[in-house]
Design a protein around this motif. Structure first.
Motif, PDB file in Angstrom:
ATOM      1  N   MET A   1       0.849  -1.171   0.000  1.00 48.68           N
ATOM      2  CA  MET A   1       0.000   0.000   0.000  1.00 48.68           C
ATOM      3  C   MET A   1       0.892   1.229   0.000  1.00 48.68           C
ATOM      4  N   GLU A   2       0.608   2.175  -0.883  1.00 51.76           N
ATOM      5  CA  GLU A   2       1.371   3.424  -0.901  1.00 51.76           C
ATOM      6  C   GLU A   2       0.531   4.545  -1.479  1.00 51.76           C
ATOM      7  N   HIS A   3       0.964   5.771  -1.204  1.00 54.86           N
ATOM      8  CA  HIS A   3       0.338   6.932  -1.839  1.00 54.86           C
ATOM      9  C   HIS A   3       1.206   7.295  -3.031  1.00 54.86           C
ATOM     10  N   GLU A   4       0.554   7.713  -4.108  1.00 46.99           N
ATOM     11  CA  GLU A   4       1.279   8.048  -5.331  1.00 46.99           C
ATOM     12  C   GLU A   4       1.319   9.538  -5.604  1.00 46.99           C
ATOM     13  N   ARG A   5       0.276  10.233  -5.215  1.00 44.14           N
ATOM     14  CA  ARG A   5       0.178  11.642  -5.593  1.00 44.14           C
ATOM     15  C   ARG A   5      -0.704  12.372  -4.600  1.00 44.14           C
ATOM     16  N   TRP A   6      -0.330  13.611  -4.280  1.00 50.72           N
ATOM     17  CA  TRP A   6      -1.137  14.508  -3.455  1.00 50.72           C
ATOM     18  C   TRP A   6      -1.460  15.734  -4.300  1.00 50.72           C
ATOM     19  N   TRP A   7      -2.676  16.254  -4.212  1.00 51.71           N
ATOM     20  CA  TRP A   7      -2.997  17.489  -4.928  1.00 51.71           C
ATOM     21  C   TRP A   7      -4.213  18.169  -4.316  1.00 51.71           C
ATOM     22  N   THR A   8      -4.362  19.447  -4.675  1.00 54.46           N
ATOM     23  CA  THR A   8      -5.519  20.247  -4.284  1.00 54.46           C
ATOM     24  C   THR A   8      -6.187  20.693  -5.566  1.00 54.46           C
ATOM     25  N   ASP A   9      -7.489  20.426  -5.700  1.00 62.13           N
ATOM     26  CA  ASP A   9      -8.174  20.801  -6.937  1.00 62.13           C
ATOM     27  C   ASP A   9      -8.605  22.264  -6.895  1.00 62.13           C
ATOM     28  N   SER A  10      -9.242  22.723  -7.955  1.00 59.02           N
ATOM     29  CA  SER A  10      -9.622  24.139  -8.075  1.00 59.02           C
ATOM     30  C   SER A  10     -10.686  24.563  -7.068  1.00 59.02           C
ATOM     31  N   ASP A  11     -11.402  23.607  -6.467  1.00 58.80           N
ATOM     32  CA  ASP A  11     -12.397  23.922  -5.441  1.00 58.80           C
ATOM     33  C   ASP A  11     -11.794  23.930  -4.038  1.00 58.80           C
ATOM     34  N   GLY A  12     -10.491  23.679  -3.924  1.00 58.34           N
ATOM     35  CA  GLY A  12      -9.830  23.678  -2.627  1.00 58.34           C
ATOM     36  C   GLY A  12      -9.951  22.369  -1.882  1.00 58.34           C
ATOM     37  N   GLU A  13     -10.280  21.289  -2.577  1.00 55.72           N
ATOM     38  CA  GLU A  13     -10.395  19.981  -1.936  1.00 55.72           C
ATOM     39  C   GLU A  13      -9.066  19.239  -2.014  1.00 55.72           C
ATOM     40  N   PHE A  14      -8.715  18.554  -0.915  1.00 52.28           N
ATOM     41  CA  PHE A  14      -7.477  17.786  -0.850  1.00 52.28           C
ATOM     42  C   PHE A  14      -7.712  16.365  -1.346  1.00 52.28           C
ATOM     43  N   TRP A  15      -6.800  15.868  -2.176  1.00 52.40           N
ATOM     44  CA  TRP A  15      -6.906  14.533  -2.760  1.00 52.40           C
ATOM     45  C   TRP A  15      -5.593  13.781  -2.596  1.00 52.40           C
ATOM     46  N   VAL A  16      -5.703  12.462  -2.530  1.00 56.09           N
ATOM     47  CA  VAL A  16      -4.535  11.601  -2.542  1.00 56.09           C
ATOM     48  C   VAL A  16      -4.884  10.372  -3.387  1.00 56.09           C
ATOM     49  N   ARG A  17      -3.914   9.902  -4.157  1.00 58.28           N
ATOM     50  CA  ARG A  17      -4.086   8.677  -4.938  1.00 58.28           C
ATOM     51  C   ARG A  17      -3.433   7.538  -4.162  1.00 58.28           C
ATOM     52  N   LEU A  18      -4.224   6.493  -3.887  1.00 62.46           N
ATOM     53  CA  LEU A  18      -3.769   5.338  -3.116  1.00 62.46           C
ATOM     54  C   LEU A  18      -3.691   4.119  -4.013  1.00 62.46           C
ATOM     55  N   ARG A  19      -2.605   3.361  -3.886  1.00 59.87           N
ATOM     56  CA  ARG A  19      -2.448   2.130  -4.657  1.00 59.87           C
ATOM     57  C   ARG A  19      -2.198   0.979  -3.685  1.00 59.87           C
ATOM     58  N   ASN A  20      -3.038  -0.049  -3.806  1.00 61.78           N
ATOM     59  CA  ASN A  20      -2.916  -1.240  -2.972  1.00 61.78           C
ATOM     60  C   ASN A  20      -2.321  -2.356  -3.820  1.00 61.78           C
ATOM     61  N   TYR A  21      -1.079  -2.729  -3.539  1.00 64.00           N
ATOM     62  CA  TYR A  21      -0.402  -3.796  -4.271  1.00 64.00           C
ATOM     63  C   TYR A  21      -0.752  -5.182  -3.720  1.00 64.00           C
ATOM     64  N   CYS A  22      -1.371  -5.241  -2.560  1.00 65.75           N
ATOM     65  CA  CYS A  22      -1.732  -6.519  -1.944  1.00 65.75           C
ATOM     66  C   CYS A  22      -2.971  -7.107  -2.621  1.00 65.75           C
ATOM     67  N   SER A  23      -3.185  -8.381  -2.415  1.00 64.19           N
ATOM     68  CA  SER A  23      -4.368  -9.027  -2.996  1.00 64.19           C
ATOM     69  C   SER A  23      -5.600  -8.854  -2.110  1.00 64.19           C
ATOM     70  N   SER A  24      -5.404  -8.446  -0.863  1.00 63.56           N
ATOM     71  CA  SER A  24      -6.535  -8.246   0.040  1.00 63.56           C
ATOM     72  C   SER A  24      -6.768  -6.761   0.290  1.00 63.56           C
ATOM     73  N   SER A  25      -7.966  -6.429   0.727  1.00 62.05           N
ATOM     74  CA  SER A  25      -8.339  -5.050   1.019  1.00 62.05           C
ATOM     75  C   SER A  25      -7.568  -4.540   2.235  1.00 62.05           C
ATOM     76  N   LYS A  26      -7.193  -3.262   2.213  1.00 62.13           N
ATOM     77  CA  LYS A  26      -6.485  -2.618   3.329  1.00 62.13           C
ATOM     78  C   LYS A  26      -7.196  -1.315   3.679  1.00 62.13           C
ATOM     79  N   SER A  27      -7.145  -0.947   4.958  1.00 61.48           N
ATOM     80  CA  SER A  27      -7.716   0.321   5.420  1.00 61.48           C
ATOM     81  C   SER A  27      -6.594   1.248   5.841  1.00 61.48           C
TER      82      SER A  27
END
Length: 68
Positions: free
Chosen positions: A1-27
């Motif tokens: 599990m890792e984060h790939e990218r952080w950004w703020t969109d034009s509406d001021g909302e915070f976003w992060v892209r998460l990638r799960n390399y495992c075969s099972s769900s992670k929180s």
């Protein structure tokens, strides 16, 4: 599990892209310094998701993720 990218969109909302390399769900949670951490967010195994975890008007940008 890792984060790939952080950004703020034009509406001021915070976003992060998460990638799960495992075969099972992670929180994960977003570590937000001097603020309440966001989460948990479940990411299905073998997938990538974009997560809107906050907004400038009531939160701060995140700096990392951790299992929660």
């Amino acid at each position: 599990m890792e984060h790939e990218r952080w950004w703020t969109d034009s509406d001021g909302e915070f976003w992060v892209r998460l990638r799960n390399y495992c075969s099972s769900s992670k929180s994960v949670c977003v570590d937000i310094p001097y603020w309440f951490d966001a989460g948990p967010k479940s990411v299905p195994g073998g997938s990538t998701i974009d997560w809107n975890y906050g907004q400038k008007s009531w939160s701060r940008p995140g700096v990392g993720i951790y299992y929660c």
